[in-house]
Motif scaffolding. Structure first.
Motif, PDB file in Angstrom:
ATOM      1  N   THR A 276      50.370  31.445  32.065  1.00  0.00           N
ATOM      2  CA  THR A 276      50.526  31.848  33.288  1.00  0.00           C
ATOM      3  C   THR A 276      49.967  33.172  33.534  1.00  0.00           C
ATOM      4  O   THR A 276      50.304  34.209  32.819  1.00  0.00           O
ATOM      5  N   PRO A 277      49.236  33.578  34.672  1.00  0.00           N
ATOM      6  CA  PRO A 277      48.629  34.815  35.013  1.00  0.00           C
ATOM      7  C   PRO A 277      49.586  35.860  35.219  1.00  0.00           C
ATOM      8  O   PRO A 277      50.712  35.496  35.658  1.00  0.00           O
ATOM      9  N   THR A 278      49.359  37.018  34.632  1.00  0.00           N
ATOM     10  CA  THR A 278      50.196  38.024  34.840  1.00  0.00           C
ATOM     11  C   THR A 278      50.464  38.418  36.300  1.00  0.00           C
ATOM     12  O   THR A 278      49.697  38.466  37.125  1.00  0.00           O
ATOM     13  N   LEU A 279      51.559  39.217  36.459  1.00  0.00           N
ATOM     14  CA  LEU A 279      51.758  39.973  37.827  1.00  0.00           C
ATOM     15  C   LEU A 279      50.477  40.675  38.426  1.00  0.00           C
ATOM     16  O   LEU A 279      50.169  40.686  39.598  1.00  0.00           O
ATOM     17  N   ALA A 280      50.115  41.550  37.273  1.00  0.00           N
ATOM     18  CA  ALA A 280      48.937  42.381  37.608  1.00  0.00           C
ATOM     19  C   ALA A 280      47.827  41.591  38.113  1.00  0.00           C
ATOM     20  O   ALA A 280      46.957  41.987  38.872  1.00  0.00           O
ATOM     21  N   ARG A 281      47.595  40.518  37.409  1.00  0.00           N
ATOM     22  CA  ARG A 281      46.178  39.752  37.686  1.00  0.00           C
ATOM     23  C   ARG A 281      46.481  39.016  39.117  1.00  0.00           C
ATOM     24  O   ARG A 281      45.634  38.792  39.943  1.00  0.00           O
ATOM     25  N   GLU A 282      47.748  38.594  39.356  1.00  0.00           N
ATOM     26  CA  GLU A 282      48.043  37.967  40.758  1.00  0.00           C
ATOM     27  C   GLU A 282      47.758  38.973  41.829  1.00  0.00           C
ATOM     28  O   GLU A 282      47.159  38.712  42.728  1.00  0.00           O
ATOM     29  N   LEU A 283      48.366  40.118  41.631  1.00  0.00           N
ATOM     30  CA  LEU A 283      47.996  41.276  42.530  1.00  0.00           C
ATOM     31  C   LEU A 283      46.588  41.625  42.878  1.00  0.00           C
ATOM     32  O   LEU A 283      45.920  41.989  43.861  1.00  0.00           O
ATOM     33  N   ALA A 284      45.950  41.523  41.612  1.00  0.00           N
ATOM     34  CA  ALA A 284      44.340  41.982  41.726  1.00  0.00           C
ATOM     35  C   ALA A 284      43.681  40.844  42.548  1.00  0.00           C
ATOM     36  O   ALA A 284      42.586  41.158  42.875  1.00  0.00           O
ATOM     37  N   ALA A 285      44.226  39.822  42.435  1.00  0.00           N
ATOM     38  CA  ALA A 285      43.536  38.497  43.170  1.00  0.00           C
ATOM     39  C   ALA A 285      43.830  38.551  44.634  1.00  0.00           C
ATOM     40  O   ALA A 285      43.097  38.281  45.466  1.00  0.00           O
ATOM     41  N   LEU A 286      45.248  38.978  44.930  1.00  0.00           N
ATOM     42  CA  LEU A 286      45.543  38.935  46.297  1.00  0.00           C
ATOM     43  C   LEU A 286      45.002  40.095  47.193  1.00  0.00           C
ATOM     44  O   LEU A 286      44.727  39.878  48.141  1.00  0.00           O
ATOM     45  N   GLU A 287      45.256  41.367  46.489  1.00  0.00           N
ATOM     46  CA  GLU A 287      44.690  42.534  47.480  1.00  0.00           C
ATOM     47  C   GLU A 287      43.432  42.407  48.029  1.00  0.00           C
ATOM     48  O   GLU A 287      43.518  42.905  49.481  1.00  0.00           O
ATOM     49  N   PRO A 288      42.420  42.047  47.458  1.00  0.00           N
ATOM     50  CA  PRO A 288      41.192  42.002  48.226  1.00  0.00           C
ATOM     51  C   PRO A 288      41.099  41.132  49.377  1.00  0.00           C
ATOM     52  O   PRO A 288      40.486  41.020  50.505  1.00  0.00           O
ATOM     53  N   VAL A 289      41.902  39.885  49.247  1.00  0.00           N
ATOM     54  CA  VAL A 289      41.991  39.132  50.307  1.00  0.00           C
ATOM     55  C   VAL A 289      42.688  39.595  51.362  1.00  0.00           C
ATOM     56  O   VAL A 289      42.344  39.442  52.615  1.00  0.00           O
ATOM     57  N   LEU A 290      43.749  40.372  51.315  1.00  0.00           N
ATOM     58  CA  LEU A 290      44.657  41.175  52.221  1.00  0.00           C
ATOM     59  C   LEU A 290      43.516  42.042  52.883  1.00  0.00           C
ATOM     60  O   LEU A 290      43.362  42.258  54.227  1.00  0.00           O
ATOM     61  N   ASP A 291      42.806  42.739  52.275  1.00  0.00           N
ATOM     62  CA  ASP A 291      41.900  43.817  52.495  1.00  0.00           C
ATOM     63  C   ASP A 291      41.008  43.061  53.472  1.00  0.00           C
ATOM     64  O   ASP A 291      40.741  43.731  54.612  1.00  0.00           O
ATOM     65  N   GLU A 292      40.094  41.918  53.225  1.00  0.00           N
ATOM     66  CA  GLU A 292      39.429  41.291  53.943  1.00  0.00           C
ATOM     67  C   GLU A 292      40.006  40.972  55.456  1.00  0.00           C
ATOM     68  O   GLU A 292      39.459  40.971  56.437  1.00  0.00           O
TER      69      GLU A 292
END
Length: 470
Positions: A276-292
């Motif tokens: 299961t992906p770690t919380l850190a990896r989840e945030l790293a994937a989400l933040e650029p999407v929110l940025d865009e």
């Protein structure tokens, strides 16, 4: 990470089953390794005995009916207890998964109680007593859900014989749990599972499956496809984005009306087999999407944040999203655990971010499907003056899932924490009520109602100067 209708990950591991709800601001005092932490520690609330040694961590579960080991590995336990903060005295310490996450307060013990590592077979009556003690000591919502639950469970003890069949014992436990109707209460055994009965929208879907003689999961998948297609085609008119492992949809729903839909508070990273992906990896994937998305939303007059179909996940993800909409630090909500004596409620504060954000009017859309960390997002957003909740009330299941393996290898999940807004209101069991009602999932046309409702909401928010001339 999880509730009803599949809102939490079906993970038995203690670490990965929803106890990683996070908190306000990272604290510089947290340390991963502290040699003076070696020894045995008893948690306040949660029923944990944590043994810290130079070689790693061990966990035991302690109830009035007995003590027994947790099957989690030291590596898994490090994910939950790997950081430490000093408590009010030398023999009190807070363990947490990372700086700024939920604090679990522990008191030092001289030694592990003698019976905790005794290997023995547990009879059906002993398992009943552990099950009963686990709920009596930790369940947070008896007053809201079923005040007489323990008394009725006690009345069933006479039915339990020493050599009772495992399936019969499971059925007795599952029957007892039904009256709680708690999306965060589950019982898992080899091939048997109990989870809360579908209500509201999920009950309508189940009935549709019965009427059409189709599997419930097939109907739910079809409905979910219709939900996503309605967003992409009707709401965003074929010009939207469907990203982050298909968990986020965004675009413009109308002139100068931005639209952002988050389906889960996690799952943004494809899950590798057995990992299961770690919380850190989840945030790293989400933040650029929110940025865009939020960069593209510059100049929008209003933003619709749609979590009407959000099934939960990480509280930390919920807060990361909420922080994109605040322009100053704001106390959002508090939480505390049942039985955590003399532990003050933990305050969660939203901090403004330097990343792309939106501080104009935000309309957060909810429904009875919105659950768990999805509700935590809404709870946090309601502390912001620029946010209005639209839709119908949320499910009303806020607590992290406390995961308790039973001595026979079964696992029970339960709600042991209280979440309140900054006025002290607790919305467990009743859900967060909308400030602007909107029928998001109309049972008469469940496949198309959501898109029509969002379309109407978006059109109502178009500023006058952006509306086409008749």
């Amino acid at each position: 990470m999880s509730g009803g209708g599949g809102s939490r990950h079906r993970v038995i591991s203690l670490v990965l089953a929803g106890l990683l709800a996070a908190c306000a601001t990272p604290q510089a005092t947290a340390k991963r390794d502290a040699p003076d932490a070696n020894g045995v520690w008893r948690s306040r609330g949660y029923g944990w005995l944590l043994t810290v040694t130079p070689g790693g961590l061990r966990l035991h579960h302690e109830t009035a009916a007995g003590c027994y080991p947790d099957p989690s590995s030291s590596e898994e336990l490090q994910e939950l207890f790997g950081f430490q903060e000093p408590g009010p005295s030398a023999d009190v310490r807070d363990f947490l998964s990372a700086p700024g996450e939920t604090r679990y307060r522990f008191d030092r013990l001289a030694a592990l109680p003698a019976d905790c590592d005794t290997h023995r077979a547990w009879s059906a009556r002993e398992l009943f007593d552990v099950f009963r003690a686990t709920f009596a000591e930790h369940y947070a919502s008896f007053p809201q859900r079923d005040p007489d639950w323990l008394a009725r469970l006690d009345a069933q003890r006479s039915r339990v014989t020493q050599d009772m069949d495992a399936r019969a014992l499971f059925t007795l436990f599952a029957d007892a749990l039904r009256s709680l109707n708690d999306a965060h209460v589950e019982l898992l055994a080899d091939t048997l599972t109990y989870e809360a009965h579908p209500t509201g929208t999920f009950a309508v879907l189940e009935q549709a499956a019965v009427v059409t003689s189709r599997p419930v999961r097939e109907v739910q998948r079809e409905w979910m496809r219709a939900y996503r297609d309605g967003i992409l085609q009707t709401v965003l008119r074929g010009e939207g984005h469907h990203v982050a492992n298909q968990r986020v949809l965004w675009g413009f729903a109308a002139p100068r009306v931005a639209y952002l839909n988050v389906l889960t508070m996690g799952g943004f990273v494809p899950e590798a087999e057995g990992q299961t992906p770690t919380l850190a990896r989840e945030l790293a994937a989400l933040e650029p999407v929110l940025d865009e998305a939020l960069t593209a939303f510059a100049g929008a007059e209003a933003l619709i944040l749609d979590v009407s179909n959000n099934r939960g996940g990480h509280d930390a993800v919920a807060r990361a999203i909420a922080e994109r909409f605040t322009d100053q630090p704001r106390r959002a909500y508090t939480k505390w655990a049942t039985g955590a004596k003399d532990v003050p409620p933990q305050v969660f504060t939203l901090q403004p971010t330097r990343r792309p954000s939106f501080h104009g009017p935000v309309y957060v859309v909810t429904s009875d499907v919105t659950v768990s960390a999805g509700e935590v997002l809404v709870l946090a957003l309601r502390a912001l003056p620029n946010v209005v909740q639209v839709g119908t009330a949320t499910r009303g299941a806020f607590s992290d899932m406390l995961v308790k393996p039973l001595p026979n290898g079964w696992t029970v999940h339960l709600s042991n924490e209280h979440y309140t807004d900054m006025t002290g209101q607790d919305f467990e069991a009743r859900g967060l009520p909308p400030q602007r009602p909107l029928a998001v999932f109309d049972g008469k046309d469940l496949w198309h109602a959501h898109a029509r409702a969002i379309r109407a909401l978006a059109d109502s928010l178009v500023p006058p100067e952006a509306k086409p001339t008749p």
